[in-house]
Design a protein around this motif. Structure first.
Motif, short mmCIF file in Angstrom:
data_model
loop_
_atom_site.label_atom_id
_atom_site.label_comp_id
_atom_site.label_asym_id
_atom_site.label_seq_id
_atom_site.Cartn_x
_atom_site.Cartn_y
_atom_site.Cartn_z
N UNK A 34 1.10 -0.89 0.11
CA UNK A 34 -0.02 0.03 0.17
C UNK A 34 0.39 0.92 -0.05
N UNK A 35 1.91 1.69 0.91
CA UNK A 35 2.91 2.54 1.04
C UNK A 35 3.52 2.22 -0.62
N UNK A 36 3.87 1.59 -1.00
CA UNK A 36 4.83 1.49 -2.32
C UNK A 36 3.63 2.20 -3.48
N UNK A 37 2.36 1.60 -3.73
CA UNK A 37 1.84 1.91 -4.29
C UNK A 37 1.14 3.86 -4.37
N UNK A 38 0.72 3.83 -3.05
CA UNK A 38 1.37 5.84 -2.77
C UNK A 38 2.13 6.25 -3.30
N UNK A 39 3.45 5.83 -2.98
CA UNK A 39 4.45 6.66 -3.47
C UNK A 39 4.63 6.37 -4.68
N UNK A 40 4.19 5.59 -5.88
CA UNK A 40 4.51 5.70 -7.10
C UNK A 40 3.57 6.44 -7.13
N UNK A 41 2.58 6.40 -6.48
CA UNK A 41 0.79 7.41 -7.25
C UNK A 41 1.83 9.17 -7.46
N UNK A 42 2.31 9.29 -6.12
CA UNK A 42 2.59 10.85 -6.50
C UNK A 42 3.29 10.99 -7.32
N UNK A 43 4.27 9.90 -7.43
CA UNK A 43 4.99 10.77 -8.30
C UNK A 43 4.59 11.20 -9.37
N UNK A 44 5.08 12.26 -10.45
CA UNK A 44 4.23 12.68 -11.66
C UNK A 44 4.69 11.87 -12.96
#
Length: 83
Positions: A34-44
């Motif tokens: 879940x943390x990995x998905x959030x960090x990937x979603x925040x990247x432009x």
């Protein structure tokens, strides 16, 4: 009597550890992913450049080895096979 008690306690501890890992391990993995998905979603996300149809662009061209470097290859020695 002591050996039987030791075996019983060891089996009980291993069984309990297995049960706890079955419950905790999926939650830990869910949290990590879940943390990995959030960090990937925040990247432009990078969008590809709009190029007209038929145009060719070369981003990187590896260096070509120089021709005519026969001196660096060494000397050719003619030999005869001896039996």
């Amino acid at each position: 009597m002591g050996l039987i008690r030791f075996i019983f306690i060891t089996i009980f501890i291993l069984w309990t550890l297995r049960l706890v890992l079955r419950l905790v391990f999926p939650m830990v993995l869910r949290s990590i992913f879940g943390n990995m998905q959030q960090s990937a979603g925040q990247q432009r996300p990078q969008q590809p450049r709009n190029k007209p149809e038929g145009s060719i662009t070369i981003d990187y061209m590896p260096p070509q080895p120089k021709k005519g470097n026969a001196d660096k290859l060494g000397d050719f020695v003619d030999y005869e096979e001896v039996k």
